[in-house]
Design a protein around this motif. Sequence first.
Motif, PDB file in Angstrom:
ATOM      1  N   CYS A   4       0.903  -1.318  -0.037  1.00 26.85           N
ATOM      2  CA  CYS A   4      -0.001  -0.122  -0.009  1.00 26.85           C
ATOM      3  C   CYS A   4       0.912   1.343   0.088  1.00 26.85           C
ATOM      4  CB  CYS A   4      -0.978   0.062   1.085  1.00 26.85           C
ATOM      5  SG  CYS A   4      -0.190   0.312   2.850  1.00 26.85           S
ATOM      6  N   ALA A   5       0.512   2.209  -0.491  1.00 28.41           N
ATOM      7  CA  ALA A   5       1.372   3.558  -0.672  1.00 28.41           C
ATOM      8  C   ALA A   5       0.078   4.480  -0.425  1.00 28.41           C
ATOM      9  CB  ALA A   5       1.847   3.642  -1.989  1.00 28.41           C
ATOM     10  N   ALA A   6       0.841   5.936   0.158  1.00 27.95           N
ATOM     11  CA  ALA A   6      -0.009   7.005   0.454  1.00 27.95           C
ATOM     12  C   ALA A   6       0.455   8.139  -0.526  1.00 27.95           C
ATOM     13  CB  ALA A   6       0.202   7.464   1.959  1.00 27.95           C
ATOM     14  N   ASP A   7      -0.359   8.963  -0.886  1.00 24.67           N
ATOM     15  CA  ASP A   7      -0.204  10.031  -1.897  1.00 24.67           C
ATOM     16  C   ASP A   7      -0.879  11.383  -1.242  1.00 24.67           C
ATOM     17  OD1 ASP A   7      -0.642  10.655  -5.523  1.00 24.67           O
ATOM     18  OD2 ASP A   7       0.530  11.906  -3.796  1.00 24.67           O
ATOM     19  N   ARG A   8       0.136  12.331  -0.995  1.00 23.49           N
ATOM     20  CA  ARG A   8      -0.341  13.626  -0.456  1.00 23.49           C
ATOM     21  C   ARG A   8      -1.392  14.243  -1.556  1.00 23.49           C
ATOM     22  NH1 ARG A   8       5.010  16.393   0.756  1.00 23.49           N
ATOM     23  NH2 ARG A   8       5.606  15.264  -1.103  1.00 23.49           N
ATOM     24  N   LEU A   9      -1.223  14.248  -2.718  1.00 20.37           N
ATOM     25  CA  LEU A   9      -2.148  14.772  -3.832  1.00 20.37           C
ATOM     26  C   LEU A   9      -3.274  13.580  -3.911  1.00 20.37           C
ATOM     27  CD1 LEU A   9       0.894  16.142  -5.963  1.00 20.37           C
ATOM     28  CD2 LEU A   9      -0.371  17.311  -3.969  1.00 20.37           C
ATOM     29  N   GLY A  10      -3.545  13.828  -5.433  1.00 14.29           N
ATOM     30  CA  GLY A  10      -4.858  13.112  -5.741  1.00 14.29           C
ATOM     31  C   GLY A  10      -4.823  11.665  -5.919  1.00 14.29           C
ATOM     32  N   GLY A  11      -3.538  11.112  -5.878  1.00 17.42           N
ATOM     33  CA  GLY A  11      -3.334   9.609  -6.124  1.00 17.42           C
ATOM     34  C   GLY A  11      -3.382   9.246  -7.649  1.00 17.42           C
ATOM     35  N   SER A  12      -2.525   8.338  -8.108  1.00 14.82           N
ATOM     36  CA  SER A  12      -2.382   8.042  -9.571  1.00 14.82           C
ATOM     37  C   SER A  12      -2.252   6.557  -9.483  1.00 14.82           C
ATOM     38  CB  SER A  12      -1.452   9.033 -10.043  1.00 14.82           C
ATOM     39  OG  SER A  12      -0.029   8.463  -9.689  1.00 14.82           O
ATOM     40  N   GLN A  13      -1.840   6.125 -10.809  1.00 15.18           N
ATOM     41  CA  GLN A  13      -1.426   4.987 -11.182  1.00 15.18           C
ATOM     42  C   GLN A  13      -0.091   4.493 -11.101  1.00 15.18           C
ATOM     43  OE1 GLN A  13      -2.355   3.452 -15.218  1.00 15.18           O
ATOM     44  NE2 GLN A  13      -2.802   5.623 -15.670  1.00 15.18           N
ATOM     45  N   TYR A  14       0.781   5.806 -10.944  1.00 18.23           N
ATOM     46  CA  TYR A  14       2.260   5.807 -11.171  1.00 18.23           C
ATOM     47  C   TYR A  14       2.825   5.820  -9.726  1.00 18.23           C
ATOM     48  CZ  TYR A  14       0.941   7.192 -15.545  1.00 18.23           C
ATOM     49  OH  TYR A  14       0.428   7.282 -16.686  1.00 18.23           O
ATOM     50  N   ALA A  15       3.807   4.661  -9.494  1.00 19.92           N
ATOM     51  CA  ALA A  15       4.372   4.318  -8.190  1.00 19.92           C
ATOM     52  C   ALA A  15       5.192   5.754  -7.853  1.00 19.92           C
ATOM     53  CB  ALA A  15       5.519   3.275  -8.167  1.00 19.92           C
ATOM     54  N   GLY A  16       5.860   6.470  -8.707  1.00 23.96           N
ATOM     55  CA  GLY A  16       6.746   7.569  -8.100  1.00 23.96           C
ATOM     56  C   GLY A  16       5.968   8.841  -7.775  1.00 23.96           C
ATOM     57  N   ASP A  17       4.389   8.783  -7.828  1.00 22.88           N
ATOM     58  CA  ASP A  17       3.620   9.857  -7.297  1.00 22.88           C
ATOM     59  C   ASP A  17       3.410   9.607  -5.906  1.00 22.88           C
ATOM     60  OD1 ASP A  17       1.728  10.390 -10.436  1.00 22.88           O
ATOM     61  OD2 ASP A  17       3.688  11.058  -9.631  1.00 22.88           O
ATOM     62  N   TYR A  18       3.723   8.373  -5.360  1.00 19.11           N
ATOM     63  CA  TYR A  18       3.226   8.248  -4.006  1.00 19.11           C
ATOM     64  C   TYR A  18       4.632   8.511  -3.170  1.00 19.11           C
ATOM     65  CZ  TYR A  18      -0.884   6.008  -5.447  1.00 19.11           C
ATOM     66  OH  TYR A  18      -2.252   5.974  -5.941  1.00 19.11           O
ATOM     67  N   ASP A  19       4.166   8.857  -1.677  1.00 22.15           N
ATOM     68  CA  ASP A  19       5.010   9.511  -1.048  1.00 22.15           C
ATOM     69  C   ASP A  19       5.661   8.415   0.173  1.00 22.15           C
ATOM     70  OD1 ASP A  19       2.750  11.948  -1.388  1.00 22.15           O
ATOM     71  OD2 ASP A  19       4.862  12.462  -1.734  1.00 22.15           O
ATOM     72  N   TYR A  20       4.740   7.708   0.384  1.00 21.62           N
ATOM     73  CA  TYR A  20       4.909   6.560   1.666  1.00 21.62           C
ATOM     74  C   TYR A  20       4.511   5.481   1.054  1.00 21.62           C
ATOM     75  CZ  TYR A  20       5.374  11.153   3.927  1.00 21.62           C
ATOM     76  OH  TYR A  20       5.906  12.237   4.581  1.00 21.62           O
ATOM     77  N   TRP A  21       5.508   4.518   1.580  1.00 31.15           N
ATOM     78  CA  TRP A  21       4.960   2.901   1.159  1.00 31.15           C
ATOM     79  C   TRP A  21       5.113   2.059   2.528  1.00 31.15           C
ATOM     80  CZ3 TRP A  21       4.054   1.281  -3.678  1.00 31.15           C
ATOM     81  CH2 TRP A  21       4.278   2.154  -4.776  1.00 31.15           C
ATOM     82  N   GLY A  22       4.439   0.990   2.411  1.00 28.60           N
ATOM     83  CA  GLY A  22       4.561   0.021   3.636  1.00 28.60           C
ATOM     84  C   GLY A  22       5.508  -1.248   2.996  1.00 28.60           C
ATOM     85  N   GLN A  23       5.665  -2.059   3.776  1.00 25.15           N
ATOM     86  CA  GLN A  23       6.774  -2.928   3.565  1.00 25.15           C
ATOM     87  C   GLN A  23       6.339  -4.029   2.717  1.00 25.15           C
ATOM     88  OE1 GLN A  23       4.829  -3.118   6.176  1.00 25.15           O
ATOM     89  NE2 GLN A  23       4.113  -5.396   6.113  1.00 25.15           N
ATOM     90  N   GLY A  24       5.133  -4.373   2.464  1.00 25.30           N
ATOM     91  CA  GLY A  24       4.607  -5.196   1.656  1.00 25.30           C
ATOM     92  C   GLY A  24       4.147  -6.623   2.338  1.00 25.30           C
ATOM     93  N   THR A  25       3.268  -7.147   1.696  1.00 25.47           N
ATOM     94  CA  THR A  25       2.659  -8.401   2.306  1.00 25.47           C
ATOM     95  C   THR A  25       2.656  -9.433   1.270  1.00 25.47           C
ATOM     96  OG1 THR A  25       0.929  -9.667   3.630  1.00 25.47           O
ATOM     97  CG2 THR A  25       0.411  -7.891   2.195  1.00 25.47           C
ATOM     98  N   GLN A  26       2.920 -10.702   1.352  1.00 30.36           N
ATOM     99  CA  GLN A  26       3.163 -11.804   0.200  1.00 30.36           C
ATOM    100  C   GLN A  26       1.680 -12.282  -0.008  1.00 30.36           C
ATOM    101  OE1 GLN A  26       5.775 -13.085  -1.638  1.00 30.36           O
ATOM    102  NE2 GLN A  26       3.983 -14.029  -2.758  1.00 30.36           N
ATOM    103  N   VAL A  27       1.335 -12.405  -1.136  1.00 33.68           N
ATOM    104  CA  VAL A  27       0.196 -13.269  -1.626  1.00 33.68           C
ATOM    105  C   VAL A  27       0.562 -14.224  -2.468  1.00 33.68           C
ATOM    106  CG1 VAL A  27      -2.269 -13.113  -2.688  1.00 33.68           C
ATOM    107  CG2 VAL A  27      -1.575 -11.371  -1.179  1.00 33.68           C
ATOM    108  N   THR A  28       0.239 -15.518  -2.225  1.00 37.86           N
ATOM    109  CA  THR A  28       0.354 -16.527  -3.259  1.00 37.86           C
ATOM    110  C   THR A  28      -0.802 -17.408  -3.563  1.00 37.86           C
ATOM    111  OG1 THR A  28       2.635 -16.784  -2.264  1.00 37.86           O
ATOM    112  CG2 THR A  28       1.929 -18.605  -3.636  1.00 37.86           C
ATOM    113  N   VAL A  29      -0.975 -17.498  -4.827  1.00 38.10           N
ATOM    114  CA  VAL A  29      -2.218 -18.333  -5.211  1.00 38.10           C
ATOM    115  C   VAL A  29      -1.598 -19.474  -5.986  1.00 38.10           C
ATOM    116  CG1 VAL A  29      -4.343 -18.111  -6.569  1.00 38.10           C
ATOM    117  CG2 VAL A  29      -3.388 -16.054  -5.558  1.00 38.10           C
ATOM    118  N   SER A  30      -2.310 -20.584  -5.485  1.00 42.68           N
ATOM    119  CA  SER A  30      -1.803 -21.825  -5.979  1.00 42.68           C
ATOM    120  C   SER A  30      -2.846 -22.240  -6.836  1.00 42.68           C
ATOM    121  CB  SER A  30      -1.677 -22.923  -5.020  1.00 42.68           C
ATOM    122  OG  SER A  30      -2.815 -23.065  -4.223  1.00 42.68           O
ATOM    123  N   SER A  31      -2.447 -23.093  -7.949  1.00 44.96           N
ATOM    124  CA  SER A  31      -3.294 -23.545  -9.076  1.00 44.96           C
ATOM    125  C   SER A  31      -4.006 -24.712  -8.683  1.00 44.96           C
ATOM    126  CB  SER A  31      -2.523 -23.635 -10.379  1.00 44.96           C
ATOM    127  OG  SER A  31      -1.556 -24.246 -10.342  1.00 44.96           O
TER     128      SER A  31
END
Length: 123
Positions: free
Chosen positions: A96-123
Motif C-alpha cells: 500500500c502507498a500514500a499520496d499527498r495529492l490526488g493519487g495516481s497509477q504511477y508509483a513515483g507519485d506516492y510519498d510513503y510505502w508499506g513493507q509489503g505482504t506476500q500473496v501466493t495463489v496456487s493452481s
Amino acid sequence: QVQLVESGGGLVQAGGSLRLSCVASGRTFSNYAMGWFRQAPGKEREFVGGISRTGGSTYYTDSVKGRFTISRDNAKNTVYLQMNSLKPEDTAVYYCAADRLGGSQYAGDYDYWGQGTQVTVSS
C-alpha cells in the motif's frame, strides 16, 4: 511522515479470496489518497488500484476489475484490498502507498510505502 503496515497476505487456492489491510500512522490519514501496488518476482511494480481521500472514488487496473475492491475506513486509519476469484497470476508482494495529492497509477507519485505482504495463489 506516514508509516504504513500491511497485513492479511498468505497462501490461497485459485478461486479463493483474501482481504489485505493497511494501517497508517503518523499523519492525518484522510489527507492522503491511497493506492495498492504489487510486484511479482522478476517483474516491475504494478499498479493494482487506488482510492480517493474520502473513499468516494476508486479505480483499478483492468486485470483486477470486477474481482478486487478497495475501501477505506478513515476512523480506523485503514485501507483494505478485498481480493476475490484469485488467480495464480495474482501472486506477488502487495504494497500500500500514500499520496499527498490526488493519487495516481504511477508509483513515483506516492510519498510513503508499506513493507509489503506476500500473496501466493496456487493452481
